[in-house]
Every structure is written in C-alpha cells, then in structure tokens.
Motif scaffolding. Sequence first.
Motif, PDB file in Angstrom:
ATOM      1  N   MET A 123       0.827  -1.214   0.000  1.00  0.00           N
ATOM      2  CA  MET A 123       0.000   0.000   0.000  1.00  0.00           C
ATOM      3  C   MET A 123       0.860   1.262   0.000  1.00  0.00           C
ATOM      4  O   MET A 123       0.550   2.223  -0.700  1.00  0.00           O
ATOM      5  N   THR A 124       1.957   1.280   0.762  1.00  0.00           N
ATOM      6  CA  THR A 124       2.773   2.504   0.811  1.00  0.00           C
ATOM      7  C   THR A 124       3.596   2.682  -0.458  1.00  0.00           C
ATOM      8  O   THR A 124       3.822   3.816  -0.898  1.00  0.00           O
ATOM      9  N   CYS A 125       4.039   1.578  -1.061  1.00  0.00           N
ATOM     10  CA  CYS A 125       4.796   1.703  -2.310  1.00  0.00           C
ATOM     11  C   CYS A 125       3.896   2.060  -3.482  1.00  0.00           C
ATOM     12  O   CYS A 125       4.264   2.862  -4.343  1.00  0.00           O
ATOM     13  N   LEU A 126       2.720   1.470  -3.545  1.00  0.00           N
ATOM     14  CA  LEU A 126       1.796   1.798  -4.633  1.00  0.00           C
ATOM     15  C   LEU A 126       1.332   3.243  -4.554  1.00  0.00           C
ATOM     16  O   LEU A 126       1.241   3.943  -5.568  1.00  0.00           O
ATOM     17  N   MET A 127       1.041   3.707  -3.345  1.00  0.00           N
ATOM     18  CA  MET A 127       0.488   5.048  -3.176  1.00  0.00           C
ATOM     19  C   MET A 127       1.569   6.100  -2.904  1.00  0.00           C
ATOM     20  O   MET A 127       1.274   7.301  -2.893  1.00  0.00           O
ATOM     21  N   ARG A 128       2.808   5.649  -2.675  1.00  0.00           N
ATOM     22  CA  ARG A 128       3.917   6.567  -2.361  1.00  0.00           C
ATOM     23  C   ARG A 128       3.540   7.476  -1.189  1.00  0.00           C
ATOM     24  O   ARG A 128       3.746   8.695  -1.217  1.00  0.00           O
ATOM     25  N   ALA A 129       3.009   6.881  -0.118  1.00  0.00           N
ATOM     26  CA  ALA A 129       2.548   7.671   1.016  1.00  0.00           C
ATOM     27  C   ALA A 129       2.485   6.796   2.261  1.00  0.00           C
ATOM     28  O   ALA A 129       2.377   5.569   2.160  1.00  0.00           O
ATOM     29  N   ARG A 193      16.886   3.389  -3.653  1.00  0.00           N
ATOM     30  CA  ARG A 193      17.747   2.244  -3.345  1.00  0.00           C
ATOM     31  C   ARG A 193      17.125   0.940  -3.865  1.00  0.00           C
ATOM     32  O   ARG A 193      15.931   0.883  -4.150  1.00  0.00           O
ATOM     33  N   PRO A 194      17.929  -0.126  -3.994  1.00  0.00           N
ATOM     34  CA  PRO A 194      17.382  -1.423  -4.409  1.00  0.00           C
ATOM     35  C   PRO A 194      16.348  -1.937  -3.414  1.00  0.00           C
ATOM     36  O   PRO A 194      16.405  -1.613  -2.220  1.00  0.00           O
ATOM     37  N   VAL A 195      15.420  -2.738  -3.906  1.00  0.00           N
ATOM     38  CA  VAL A 195      14.373  -3.324  -3.067  1.00  0.00           C
ATOM     39  C   VAL A 195      14.374  -4.839  -3.241  1.00  0.00           C
ATOM     40  O   VAL A 195      14.786  -5.353  -4.275  1.00  0.00           O
ATOM     41  N   GLU A 196      13.894  -5.529  -2.213  1.00  0.00           N
ATOM     42  CA  GLU A 196      13.848  -7.000  -2.251  1.00  0.00           C
ATOM     43  C   GLU A 196      12.544  -7.470  -2.896  1.00  0.00           C
ATOM     44  O   GLU A 196      11.738  -8.162  -2.277  1.00  0.00           O
ATOM     45  N   VAL A 197      12.358  -7.126  -4.130  1.00  0.00           N
ATOM     46  CA  VAL A 197      11.078  -7.422  -4.762  1.00  0.00           C
ATOM     47  C   VAL A 197      10.881  -8.918  -4.974  1.00  0.00           C
ATOM     48  O   VAL A 197       9.772  -9.439  -4.758  1.00  0.00           O
ATOM     49  N   GLU A 198      11.884  -9.654  -5.391  1.00  0.00           N
ATOM     50  CA  GLU A 198      11.662 -11.060  -5.740  1.00  0.00           C
ATOM     51  C   GLU A 198      11.416 -11.955  -4.515  1.00  0.00           C
ATOM     52  O   GLU A 198      10.455 -12.724  -4.504  1.00  0.00           O
ATOM     53  N   THR A 205       3.721 -14.032  -4.920  1.00  0.00           N
ATOM     54  CA  THR A 205       2.748 -14.088  -6.017  1.00  0.00           C
ATOM     55  C   THR A 205       2.922 -15.354  -6.853  1.00  0.00           C
ATOM     56  O   THR A 205       1.945 -15.887  -7.393  1.00  0.00           O
ATOM     57  N   ALA A 206       4.155 -15.863  -6.942  1.00  0.00           N
ATOM     58  CA  ALA A 206       4.357 -17.137  -7.644  1.00  0.00           C
ATOM     59  C   ALA A 206       3.689 -18.279  -6.891  1.00  0.00           C
ATOM     60  O   ALA A 206       3.051 -19.159  -7.494  1.00  0.00           O
ATOM     61  N   ARG A 207       3.812 -18.272  -5.573  1.00  0.00           N
ATOM     62  CA  ARG A 207       3.136 -19.304  -4.769  1.00  0.00           C
ATOM     63  C   ARG A 207       1.621 -19.173  -4.903  1.00  0.00           C
ATOM     64  O   ARG A 207       0.902 -20.185  -4.925  1.00  0.00           O
ATOM     65  N   ALA A 208       1.146 -17.936  -4.961  1.00  0.00           N
ATOM     66  CA  ALA A 208      -0.293 -17.725  -5.121  1.00  0.00           C
ATOM     67  C   ALA A 208      -0.797 -18.363  -6.411  1.00  0.00           C
ATOM     68  O   ALA A 208      -1.847 -19.013  -6.432  1.00  0.00           O
ATOM     69  N   ALA A 221       1.593  -4.441  -7.180  1.00  0.00           N
ATOM     70  CA  ALA A 221       2.729  -3.969  -6.385  1.00  0.00           C
ATOM     71  C   ALA A 221       4.023  -4.603  -6.869  1.00  0.00           C
ATOM     72  O   ALA A 221       5.067  -3.940  -6.962  1.00  0.00           O
ATOM     73  N   THR A 222       3.968  -5.889  -7.181  1.00  0.00           N
ATOM     74  CA  THR A 222       5.146  -6.591  -7.685  1.00  0.00           C
ATOM     75  C   THR A 222       5.637  -5.973  -8.981  1.00  0.00           C
ATOM     76  O   THR A 222       6.841  -5.745  -9.170  1.00  0.00           O
ATOM     77  N   LEU A 223       4.716  -5.673  -9.876  1.00  0.00           N
ATOM     78  CA  LEU A 223       5.083  -5.072 -11.160  1.00  0.00           C
ATOM     79  C   LEU A 223       5.768  -3.726 -10.955  1.00  0.00           C
ATOM     80  O   LEU A 223       6.819  -3.442 -11.557  1.00  0.00           O
ATOM     81  N   GLY A 224       5.181  -2.882 -10.120  1.00  0.00           N
ATOM     82  CA  GLY A 224       5.770  -1.578  -9.883  1.00  0.00           C
ATOM     83  C   GLY A 224       7.166  -1.663  -9.302  1.00  0.00           C
ATOM     84  O   GLY A 224       8.073  -0.917  -9.704  1.00  0.00           O
TER      85      GLY A 224
END
Length: 327
Positions: A123-129, A193-198, A205-208, A221-224
């Motif tokens: 939510m904070t990364c998608l909304m940048r808030a 900075r780099p993020v631990e997206v994977e 999301t792969a498990r989902a 969120a994963t895509l962004g």
Amino acid sequence: LVSVRSTALAAAMDDFAPAVGPRTVIVPFLNGLSHIDTLTARFGAAVLGGVVKVATVLNEQGDIVLLGSFTSLTVGELDGSASDRLEQVRQVLSGAGFDVELSGDIVTAMWAKWAFITTLGGMTCLMRAPVGDIVAVPGGELLGPALLAEAAAVAAAAGHPLPAAQTSGYTAMVTQPGSSLTASMYRDLVAGRPVEVEPVYGDLTARARDLGVATPLLDLATLGLRIHQARLETRSALDRFDLDEIADALSDRDDGEHYRLVDPNTGEMVFWTSDTGIDGHNPVDLDELDHLVVIQPLPSYEWYQDMADFAEQVTDERAGRRLERSI
C-alpha cells in the motif's frame, strides 16, 4: 544469526560455512520464506525458523537508526517440535534489548509476518505515502485490508492461516488515521535504493499462482517494484561506461592504425595500436582480444545521427540526458 538481505545470502553462506559444525544452530531473520529452502538445502537440520520485528532506517551517514521501541525475536524448530537447543538459543539471545519468544509454529509466524510486510509495503509503495495519508482520502481505508486479504489467502492455501488476533491487529495498523507508518521497502523505494522485490513479492505471487489464489493488488505492487529495480540495474550498468570517451572513440577518424576498445563487463577502456598492442610494448592482433569490443569510428554525420536516435529511445531519463550531453 543470519540477517543479510536475500541478495547477499549466497555469499554469506560461503563465508560462514567453514564455521558450521555438528552443534551449530543457524537462526535466519530474512523476509519471506525462500531463504529457508536455500539454507536447509545446504545446512539441513542446523537451521531454525526466525522472525524479527524491528523498525529501522539507514541515515545519510550510513548508520542504522532504530524507529520506535518495539523489538522482538521469535525462533522455533521448522517442524514445530520442542528441543533443548531452542531454550539455549533463547538464553543466548536474551539481554540484548529484544524480547525473545519461542514458537511451536514458527512457519506460521513467518507467514504472518510475510503477509503483513507485503500488505504494508504494497500500500505505501503503490500510493507513495504513509498509512495516514492513504486512509485520509475516500476509499483509502479499503486498500490495506484488501492487500492483507490477498496475502492471508495465500498463507491459508499454503496451510498456514493467519491467527484471527494477528489479522485484526494488522488491519488496525494499516487503517489507522494519522499514522506515519511506512514500510522499509517504501523508504528504500523513495530513496532510490534497491528493493527486495523477488523474495518478498515475486515469491509470494508465484506461490499464489501455484495455489490458485488470485492476488491482483499484490501482482500490481510486484510489477511496480520490478520496474523500479530494473531501472536501477540499467542505470548501474550504464554507470560503468564513460560515455564521453565512447563518443570520442566513435568520432576518431585517424589512419586506422589505432582503436579504442571497451570491456563490456567492466566498462574499462583500452587503447590499441598496431605496433604496440594494448600494453604499449607487445603487438597483438585485434582478433585475439575477443573479450573486448572494438569501437569502430563512424563518419561524423552517421555517428551523430545514430547516437541522437538512440538517445531519444532510452527510457531511463538520467541516462538519456547523459547520452545527449555526450553527443
């Protein structure tokens, strides 16, 4: 204790592997769950499960600053059993400013934290808030619970449903008016900075998908975050090269008895001449320098137009500006 980021896990294992003996206990505090498979594949039963709850930020001086006073460590056997070594671990870790707890279901505890950090980060990364700014606008109060519902559904499908009390607590945290709460991934994102997206989002999301659980918000969120990470990696790759020097080489229209070459892996430029090679002493044919790329000079009108066309197509704004300055 293993508390590196996932990208450093392989190197860390190589570093501490010589110190692992028959009585060694490895307690990892990484996000997600993929690290458990990596560690147990190499060290077997020496690995415990672990959850750390602490909020920190890296300041401009490189110091780790503690945000708030809530700090806890939870450890447990991955199979849920009780063991003498768990009590020994608790005694060793106590007294360091963290509340230390032993869990009979550490895997579920790890799933619960995973669900929370993907919710708050999403939510904070998608909304940048921060949370308070998000819930202050119409519909904002629905985002956190919707993300949490997706993550909790994945955990439940994997056999580790979140306890009701934790779900209620997490919901309260991501819907609290006026809250300044943000995720560490959000702080990394806005700081460039780099993020631990994977390991955090890609794996979840792969498990989902494998479990047949729909996670549209988590997928978004994963895509962004993947786009952010890809931009950083592209920028890092371009930073290896001196674009001004490459432009000079492209415009060098001398007698063909010398060339500039570039190492595509390091960006290092070398100067070759037909009589002194690249070290200034020993002749060497260009064909023998197959690890280097020869920069072939172009006619002025041709190289300028090619470079100008290329610069217009570069999606990274910073790199594009550098290329335009170079040409």
